[in-house]
Design a protein around this motif. Structure first.
Motif, mmCIF file in Angstrom:
data_model
loop_
_atom_site.group_PDB
_atom_site.id
_atom_site.type_symbol
_atom_site.label_atom_id
_atom_site.label_comp_id
_atom_site.label_asym_id
_atom_site.label_seq_id
_atom_site.Cartn_x
_atom_site.Cartn_y
_atom_site.Cartn_z
ATOM 1 N N VAL A 100 0.832 -1.197 0.000
ATOM 2 C CA VAL A 100 0.000 0.000 0.000
ATOM 3 C C VAL A 100 0.871 1.253 0.000
ATOM 4 C CG1 VAL A 100 -1.780 1.297 1.232
ATOM 5 C CG2 VAL A 100 -1.844 -1.212 1.214
ATOM 6 N N ALA A 101 0.622 2.134 -0.973
ATOM 7 C CA ALA A 101 1.226 3.466 -1.002
ATOM 8 C C ALA A 101 0.197 4.427 -0.421
ATOM 9 C CB ALA A 101 1.599 3.861 -2.423
ATOM 10 N N ASP A 102 0.453 4.934 0.763
ATOM 11 C CA ASP A 102 -0.505 5.773 1.493
ATOM 12 C C ASP A 102 -0.133 7.243 1.333
ATOM 13 O OD1 ASP A 102 -2.282 6.946 3.209
ATOM 14 O OD2 ASP A 102 -1.911 5.580 4.870
ATOM 15 N N ARG A 103 -1.052 8.017 0.760
ATOM 16 C CA ARG A 103 -0.846 9.458 0.582
ATOM 17 C C ARG A 103 -1.713 10.263 1.547
ATOM 18 N NH1 ARG A 103 2.663 7.248 -1.526
ATOM 19 N NH2 ARG A 103 3.399 7.355 -3.678
ATOM 20 N N GLU A 104 -2.164 9.656 2.620
ATOM 21 C CA GLU A 104 -3.010 10.250 3.660
ATOM 22 C C GLU A 104 -4.419 10.531 3.152
ATOM 23 O OE1 GLU A 104 -1.072 13.548 5.507
ATOM 24 O OE2 GLU A 104 0.563 12.324 6.301
ATOM 25 N N VAL A 105 -4.553 11.310 2.109
ATOM 26 C CA VAL A 105 -5.896 11.590 1.585
ATOM 27 C C VAL A 105 -6.348 10.518 0.598
ATOM 28 C CG1 VAL A 105 -5.623 14.070 1.856
ATOM 29 C CG2 VAL A 105 -4.993 13.014 -0.313
ATOM 30 N N TRP A 106 -5.452 9.616 0.271
ATOM 31 C CA TRP A 106 -5.711 8.640 -0.798
ATOM 32 C C TRP A 106 -4.678 7.534 -0.673
ATOM 33 C CZ3 TRP A 106 -2.624 7.094 -4.964
ATOM 34 C CH2 TRP A 106 -3.272 6.474 -6.036
ATOM 35 N N SER A 107 -5.022 6.331 -1.124
ATOM 36 C CA SER A 107 -4.048 5.236 -1.099
ATOM 37 C C SER A 107 -4.181 4.378 -2.352
ATOM 38 C CB SER A 107 -4.234 4.363 0.146
ATOM 39 O OG SER A 107 -5.491 3.708 0.113
ATOM 40 N N TYR A 108 -3.084 3.761 -2.719
ATOM 41 C CA TYR A 108 -3.053 2.847 -3.866
ATOM 42 C C TYR A 108 -2.518 1.508 -3.381
ATOM 43 C CZ TYR A 108 -2.372 1.044 -8.589
ATOM 44 O OH TYR A 108 -2.449 0.282 -9.733
ATOM 45 N N THR A 109 -3.267 0.450 -3.649
ATOM 46 C CA THR A 109 -2.866 -0.896 -3.243
ATOM 47 C C THR A 109 -2.417 -1.686 -4.456
ATOM 48 O OG1 THR A 109 -4.459 -0.889 -1.410
ATOM 49 C CG2 THR A 109 -3.607 -3.029 -2.137
ATOM 50 N N THR A 110 -1.176 -2.127 -4.438
ATOM 51 C CA THR A 110 -0.692 -3.045 -5.464
ATOM 52 C C THR A 110 -0.874 -4.466 -4.954
ATOM 53 O OG1 THR A 110 0.989 -1.461 -6.202
ATOM 54 C CG2 THR A 110 1.265 -3.755 -6.888
ATOM 55 N N VAL A 111 -1.609 -5.259 -5.708
ATOM 56 C CA VAL A 111 -1.822 -6.662 -5.375
ATOM 57 C C VAL A 111 -0.888 -7.489 -6.244
ATOM 58 C CG1 VAL A 111 -3.480 -8.552 -5.281
ATOM 59 C CG2 VAL A 111 -4.222 -6.213 -4.768
ATOM 60 N N VAL A 112 0.035 -8.187 -5.629
ATOM 61 C CA VAL A 112 0.954 -9.060 -6.362
ATOM 62 C C VAL A 112 0.326 -10.447 -6.424
ATOM 63 C CG1 VAL A 112 3.290 -9.998 -6.476
ATOM 64 C CG2 VAL A 112 2.907 -7.724 -5.494
ATOM 65 N N ALA A 113 0.225 -10.987 -7.628
ATOM 66 C CA ALA A 113 -0.446 -12.279 -7.803
ATOM 67 C C ALA A 113 0.374 -13.175 -8.714
ATOM 68 C CB ALA A 113 -1.846 -12.084 -8.394
ATOM 69 N N GLN A 114 0.378 -14.450 -8.401
ATOM 70 C CA GLN A 114 1.089 -15.468 -9.164
ATOM 71 C C GLN A 114 0.148 -16.114 -10.172
ATOM 72 O OE1 GLN A 114 4.416 -16.559 -8.796
ATOM 73 N NE2 GLN A 114 4.028 -17.785 -10.626
ATOM 74 N N VAL A 115 0.639 -16.306 -11.391
ATOM 75 C CA VAL A 115 -0.140 -17.043 -12.382
ATOM 76 C C VAL A 115 -0.163 -18.519 -11.996
ATOM 77 C CG1 VAL A 115 -0.236 -17.790 -14.792
ATOM 78 C CG2 VAL A 115 0.366 -15.428 -14.246
ATOM 79 N N VAL A 116 -1.353 -19.082 -11.872
ATOM 80 C CA VAL A 116 -1.491 -20.506 -11.580
ATOM 81 C C VAL A 116 -1.996 -21.273 -12.805
ATOM 82 C CG1 VAL A 116 -1.798 -20.200 -9.109
ATOM 83 C CG2 VAL A 116 -3.802 -20.119 -10.594
ATOM 84 N N THR A 117 -2.621 -20.573 -13.735
ATOM 85 C CA THR A 117 -3.052 -21.159 -15.010
ATOM 86 C C THR A 117 -2.653 -20.195 -16.112
ATOM 87 O OG1 THR A 117 -4.967 -22.212 -13.951
ATOM 88 C CG2 THR A 117 -4.986 -22.033 -16.357
ATOM 89 N N PRO A 118 -1.743 -20.581 -17.012
ATOM 90 C CA PRO A 118 -1.294 -19.650 -18.060
ATOM 91 C C PRO A 118 -2.459 -19.123 -18.894
ATOM 92 C CG PRO A 118 0.134 -21.572 -17.955
ATOM 93 C CD PRO A 118 -1.044 -21.876 -17.076
ATOM 94 N N PHE A 119 -2.354 -17.867 -19.298
ATOM 95 C CA PHE A 119 -3.390 -17.240 -20.111
ATOM 96 C C PHE A 119 -2.732 -16.186 -21.002
ATOM 97 C CE2 PHE A 119 -2.854 -14.632 -16.369
ATOM 98 C CZ PHE A 119 -2.894 -13.342 -16.862
ATOM 99 N N GLU A 120 -3.452 -15.751 -22.018
ATOM 100 C CA GLU A 120 -2.991 -14.684 -22.885
ATOM 101 C C GLU A 120 -3.751 -13.409 -22.546
ATOM 102 O OE1 GLU A 120 -0.417 -14.812 -24.847
ATOM 103 O OE2 GLU A 120 -0.124 -16.927 -24.309
ATOM 104 N N ALA A 121 -3.024 -12.358 -22.238
ATOM 105 C CA ALA A 121 -3.660 -11.082 -21.930
ATOM 106 C C ALA A 121 -4.248 -10.471 -23.203
ATOM 107 C CB ALA A 121 -2.640 -10.129 -21.314
ATOM 108 N N THR A 122 -5.350 -9.773 -23.052
ATOM 109 C CA THR A 122 -6.018 -9.145 -24.199
ATOM 110 C C THR A 122 -6.432 -7.728 -23.841
ATOM 111 O OG1 THR A 122 -8.163 -10.045 -23.503
ATOM 112 C CG2 THR A 122 -6.898 -11.328 -25.110
#
Length: 294
Positions: A100-122
């Motif tokens: 979490v990047a906390d800017r006091e008035v606002w925050s941004y959460t980066t969710v790190v996730a592992q691929v468990v089933t390969p897929f093609e991004a579109t």
């Protein structure tokens, strides 16, 4: 200089689709905060999005993401946005960390996730000019979104961290005098059910003495004696000790440590604690785990 205002193609789709203005004048998108998904594939690298020129900090690369809806959990928002913007199938990835990047008035959460089933991004909406799997060592060669650039060094250092919690089930169950001795398999099943829920909600990074915000760790739960009759529960590794439970717990921790994984073991047994600490495991008492349930 690009105009950070999206094209007027719709009224706000959700109450969260609005700017937050800090006292300094800086503007952040997402009335309730924002979240994005850093998808990791061990073979292809990380999935990055080339942002449309009309977007805030357009023509840069970052992770698919956007504003949270009101009352929407950050992990759910990140998965939704990645699905909408990059065609990421929600069931093809497994979150394991939030930052979490906390800017006091606002925050941004980066969710790190592992691929468990390969897929093609579109490319599935106008916010993406391009999508690419980028090797980790090549990420900084791209013109990065300033927010992502500021967090990338920290995030990269966490990509190889895969913590595991090893639970001495007999010790945890035995710490609560709720009649467990009358039905040991039932008591073990109740513990497994609670652990499965915790596996989906995550453990605070501070409780594990790790950086980041929340970890969705792997769990290895060692059952012994009559408790071995408890059924498996999805999301957990249930280990049934054929002989002494302590020896099997040490064995599991030793294998994990040999693989370079941070191990937090849960037991209040003093002798077992000493054996685990000699392996380099962090040991927490049963009460620590019970506190995570509350």
């Amino acid at each position: 200089m690009t105009d950070p205002t999206p094209p007027l193609r719709y009224p706000p789709r959700d109450l969260g689709d609005a700017w937050v203005v800090a006292p300094s004048g800086e503007r952040y998108w997402g009335r309730f905060g924002a979240a994005g998904l850093l998808t990791v594939d061990d073979r292809r690298g990380v999935l990055l999005q080339h942002r449309a020129s009309w977007s805030h900090h357009g023509d840069t690369w970052g992770v698919p993401g956007g504003a949270l809806h009101q009352h929407e959990p950050a992990v759910q928002a990140a998965l939704r946005e990645a699905s909408e913007e990059a065609g990421v199938p929600i069931d093809a990835v497994r979150p394991w960390l939030t930052d979490v990047a906390d800017r006091e008035v606002w925050s941004y959460t980066t969710v790190v996730a592992q691929v468990v089933t390969p897929f093609e991004a579109t490319i599935s909406d106008p916010e993406s000019l391009d999508l690419a799997w980028v090797p980790v060592d090549e990420v900084t060669r791209l013109p990065l979104h300033p927010g992502f650039a500021a967090s990338w060094g920290r995030l990269r250092g966490l990509l190889a961290v895969r913590p595991v919690i090893v639970v001495d089930a007999a010790n945890v169950v035995g710490s609560v005098p709720d009649g467990w001795w009358r039905d040991r398999p039932g008591a073990a099943s109740r513990l497994l059910t609670r652990l499965a829920t915790l596996a989906t909600t995550g453990v605070p990074a501070g409780a594990l003495e790790l950086p980041g915000h929340t970890w969705f760790t792997d769990w290895a739960v060692v059952l012994e004696g009559q408790a071995r009759a408890a059924a498996d529960v999805p999301g957990l590794q249930v280990v049934r000790a054929d002989a002494g439970g302590d020896d099997r717990i040490v064995h599991e921790a030793e294998l994990l440590r040999a693989g370079g994984r941070p191990v937090t073991a849960v037991t209040s047994d003093r002798g077992l604690t000493e054996r685990l600490e000699r392996l380099g495991a962090t040991v927490r008492p049963a009460g620590w785990l019970l506190d995570q349930f509350s």
